[in-house]
Design a protein around this motif. Sequence first.
Motif, PDB file in Angstrom:
ATOM      1  N   PRO A  15       0.829  -1.208   0.000  1.00 36.14           N
ATOM      2  CA  PRO A  15       0.000   0.000   0.000  1.00 36.14           C
ATOM      3  C   PRO A  15       0.864   1.259   0.000  1.00 36.14           C
ATOM      4  O   PRO A  15       2.069   1.203   0.267  1.00 36.14           O
ATOM      5  CB  PRO A  15      -0.799  -0.120   1.296  1.00 36.14           C
ATOM      6  N   PRO A  64      -4.624   2.529  -0.602  1.00 37.41           N
ATOM      7  CA  PRO A  64      -4.472   2.001  -1.958  1.00 37.41           C
ATOM      8  C   PRO A  64      -4.044   3.102  -2.931  1.00 37.41           C
ATOM      9  O   PRO A  64      -4.291   4.278  -2.689  1.00 37.41           O
ATOM     10  CB  PRO A  64      -5.869   1.479  -2.310  1.00 37.41           C
ATOM     11  N   ASN A  88       1.152   2.727  -5.198  1.00 41.44           N
ATOM     12  CA  ASN A  88       1.455   1.559  -4.374  1.00 41.44           C
ATOM     13  C   ASN A  88       2.948   1.459  -4.094  1.00 41.44           C
ATOM     14  O   ASN A  88       3.774   1.689  -4.977  1.00 41.44           O
ATOM     15  CB  ASN A  88       0.986   0.273  -5.055  1.00 41.44           C
TER      16      ASN A  88
END
Length: 109
Positions: A15, A64, A88
């Motif tokens: 993430p 995200p 990411n």
Amino acid sequence: MQLTLAPVFKRLLLPASLSGTVTDAQTGSPIAGTLVQVFVIGMTVPIKSTLTDDNGQYRITDLPSATYTIIVFARNFTTQSLNVTLMNGKERKVDIQHNLLQISVANIS
């Protein structure tokens, strides 16, 4: 045989995160207790939020990859709003300078 992920593929699975420091635009002093909120663009409820520490620093993790609206609120300062794109596996550093609210008092006779 052991399977390993290529570094690029590993990064895609991780993430994103957002961090920075909130300071007074006039003095450069850190602003502790500032509310930093992360919104999906077009939504009215934040998906994550945090308060800055005594050094005016914040960090929000596990986001995200997307473009978000970040709203920053500190008592007696103007509210800041900006859009930030996160990728990411990357940490995006966003430092924010706040201006004091300008309060005018009308003459009352």
